[in-house]
Design an enzyme around this catalytic site. Structure first.
Site, short mmCIF file in Angstrom:
data_model
loop_
_atom_site.label_atom_id
_atom_site.label_comp_id
_atom_site.label_asym_id
_atom_site.label_seq_id
_atom_site.Cartn_x
_atom_site.Cartn_y
_atom_site.Cartn_z
N LEU A 53 0.84 -1.21 0.00
CA LEU A 53 0.00 0.00 0.00
C LEU A 53 0.86 1.25 0.00
CD1 LEU A 53 -2.66 -1.19 2.59
CD2 LEU A 53 -2.96 -0.90 0.11
N GLY A 55 9.04 1.06 7.47
CA GLY A 55 8.89 -0.15 6.66
C GLY A 55 7.63 -0.08 5.82
N ARG A 56 7.44 -1.12 5.05
CA ARG A 56 6.31 -1.10 4.11
C ARG A 56 4.99 -1.48 4.77
NH1 ARG A 56 7.26 -0.29 -0.78
NH2 ARG A 56 9.33 -0.41 -1.76
N ASP A 66 0.36 15.33 16.49
CA ASP A 66 0.94 15.28 15.14
C ASP A 66 -0.16 15.25 14.09
OD1 ASP A 66 3.55 13.25 13.55
OD2 ASP A 66 2.95 15.35 13.35
N ASN A 100 -1.01 12.21 8.17
CA ASN A 100 -1.38 11.22 9.18
C ASN A 100 -2.86 10.89 9.16
OD1 ASN A 100 1.20 11.00 10.08
ND2 ASN A 100 0.97 12.46 11.76
N THR A 111 8.05 18.21 9.46
CA THR A 111 7.67 19.59 9.26
C THR A 111 7.31 20.28 10.57
OG1 THR A 111 6.01 21.05 8.33
CG2 THR A 111 5.29 18.84 8.85
C1 LIG Z 1 -1.33 7.17 8.58
C2 LIG Z 1 0.06 6.71 8.23
C3 LIG Z 1 1.10 7.76 8.54
N1 LIG Z 1 0.08 6.39 6.83
C4 LIG Z 1 0.35 5.13 6.43
O1 LIG Z 1 0.54 4.25 7.20
C5 LIG Z 1 0.42 4.94 4.93
C6 LIG Z 1 1.76 4.37 4.56
C7 LIG Z 1 1.52 3.51 3.39
C8 LIG Z 1 0.05 3.15 3.33
C9 LIG Z 1 -0.64 3.96 4.38
N2 LIG Z 1 -1.19 3.10 5.45
C10 LIG Z 1 -2.45 2.56 5.32
N3 LIG Z 1 -3.08 2.62 4.12
C11 LIG Z 1 -4.31 2.10 4.00
N4 LIG Z 1 -4.96 2.16 2.79
C12 LIG Z 1 -4.52 2.54 1.55
C13 LIG Z 1 -3.26 3.14 1.35
C14 LIG Z 1 -2.85 3.51 0.07
C15 LIG Z 1 -3.73 3.32 -1.00
C16 LIG Z 1 -3.32 3.77 -2.37
O2 LIG Z 1 -3.49 4.92 -2.72
N5 LIG Z 1 -2.72 2.94 -3.24
C17 LIG Z 1 -2.48 1.56 -2.92
C18 LIG Z 1 -2.31 3.48 -4.52
C19 LIG Z 1 -3.03 2.79 -5.65
C20 LIG Z 1 -2.54 3.37 -6.96
N6 LIG Z 1 -1.07 3.30 -7.08
C21 LIG Z 1 -0.66 3.88 -8.35
C22 LIG Z 1 -0.37 3.99 -5.98
C23 LIG Z 1 -0.78 3.45 -4.64
C24 LIG Z 1 -4.98 2.74 -0.80
C25 LIG Z 1 -5.37 2.36 0.48
N7 LIG Z 1 -4.97 1.54 5.02
C26 LIG Z 1 -4.37 1.44 6.23
C27 LIG Z 1 -3.09 1.94 6.41
C28 LIG Z 1 -2.42 1.83 7.77
F1 LIG Z 1 -2.12 3.07 8.22
F2 LIG Z 1 -3.26 1.23 8.63
F3 LIG Z 1 -1.29 1.14 7.70
#
Ligand SMILES: CC(C)NC(=O)[C@H]1CCC[C@H]1Nc1nc(Nc2ccc(C(=O)N(C)C3CCN(C)CC3)cc2)ncc1C(F)(F)F
Length: 282
Positions: free
Chosen positions: A22, A28-29, A139, A144, A175
């Site tokens: 995602l 990490g990923r 934050d 976020n 930031t």
């Molecule tokens: C708050 C925190 C700081 N942020 C994070 O953790 C981030 C870091 C990486 C992912 C995200 N963490 C999460 N992401 C999701 N859903 C999700 C994310 C990305 C897409 C998306 O746009 N693509 C796959 C796109 C689809 C199209 N291609 C082209 C690009 C990627 C779609 C759904 N659910 C739960 C989480 C969690 F948080 F529970 F882990």
């Protein structure tokens, strides 16, 4: 609820079918995943132990897990459980179907007032829930915040959240844009702040949703100076009601910031958020 079928203490990697990545989290990923026996879809966030040890953030990660595991709110990303292997820690998190809010904001440049108001109302609900538990997030920023399948927003990343009151100084990274003046004030060993820091950040968030950039965005030195004086201009295309709310949140004195209850009742929020049962006669 699906997870309670399992003994919560016994999560392990073999229980999950790993799907597409995602994106990248801080350590990490993050992968789409499905728990095999229940078919439950979740997000599996991996944290590399080596990077955590190097970053000296073990305490922060433990706190994030401890705090987020106990939170249950529609506008807060659920943490269902965690486990680890020799190299990584795995967080089993709620999957947010529409991804990262900051990507939507960048793509749309700025949100229409009705959408910004609905997001701020949801942020209010989440912050009220946290503050009632004397947890301050500290934050709040678009990076976020995630978007659920029905367009609702969910805050995550409790790495910086702590139980108020807090008089320890933490080194912040990333930031400065969202930091309130009281967290920037130097010296004062009894530097004391409380959950009203989240009200300031809510003001910065409202501004950024409507304008497309943060109010104090500048070079790091200038940003700090402008925050310390609450020196910002609200462009004329922002409605008077929205401007009024922003000016009531971006107040230097934490005690003078409009409380969350009054944010929820603010004309700009009420105008755009038909509250259930709150409707007046048509
Ligand atoms: C708050 C925190 C700081 N942020 C994070 O953790 C981030 C870091 C990486 C992912 C995200 N963490 C999460 N992401 C999701 N859903 C999700 C994310 C990305 C897409 C998306 O746009 N693509 C796959 C796109 C689809 C199209 N291609 C082209 C690009 C990627 C779609 C759904 N659910 C739960 C989480 C969690 F948080 F529970 F882990």
């Amino acid at each position: 609820a699906l997870f309670y079928a399992q003994d919560p203490k016994k999560f392990h990697l073999g229980m999950f079918e790993i799907g597409k990545p995602l994106g990248k989290g801080k350590f990490g990923r993050v992968y789409l995943a499905r728990e095999r026996s229940s078919g439950f879809v979740c997000a599996l966030k991996t944290l590399h132990k080596s990077e955590i040890q190097q970053g000296k953030v073990e305490k922060q990660v433990r706190r994030e897990i401890e705090i987020q595991s106990n939170l249950r709110h529609p506008n807060i990303v659920r943490l269902y459980g965690h486990f680890h292997d020799s190299k990584r820690i795995f967080l089993i998190l709620e999957f947010a179907g529409k991804g990262e809010l900051y990507k939507h904001l960048r793509k749309e440049h700025r949100f229409p007032e009705w959408k910004a108001a609905q997001y701020i109302a949801q942020m209010c609900a989440a912050l009220k829930y946290l503050h009632k538990k004397h947890i301050m997030h500290r934050d709040i920023k678009p990076e976020n915040i995630l978007v659920g399948i029905h367009g609702e927003i969910k805050i995550s990343d409790f790495g910086w959240s702590v139980h108020a009151p807090n008089n320890r100084r933490q080194t912040m990274c990333g930031t400065l844009d969202y930091l309130p003046p009281e967290m920037l004030r130097p010296g004062a060993s009894d530097n004391y702040y409380n959950e009203k820091v989240d009200l300031w950040s809510l003001g910065v968030l409202t501004y950024e949703f409507l304008v497309g950039e943060a109010p104090f965005e500048d070079t790091p030195v200038m940003t700090q100076r402008r925050i310390a004086k609450a020196d910002m201009k609200v462009p004329s295309f922002v409605s008077p009601e929205a401007r009024d709310l922003i000016m009531k949140l971006l107040v230097l004195d934490p005690e003078k910031r409009i409380p969350l209850e009054d944010v929820e009742r603010h004309p700009w929020i009420v105008k755009h958020c038909a509250t259930k049962g709150g409707e007046r006669g048509a």
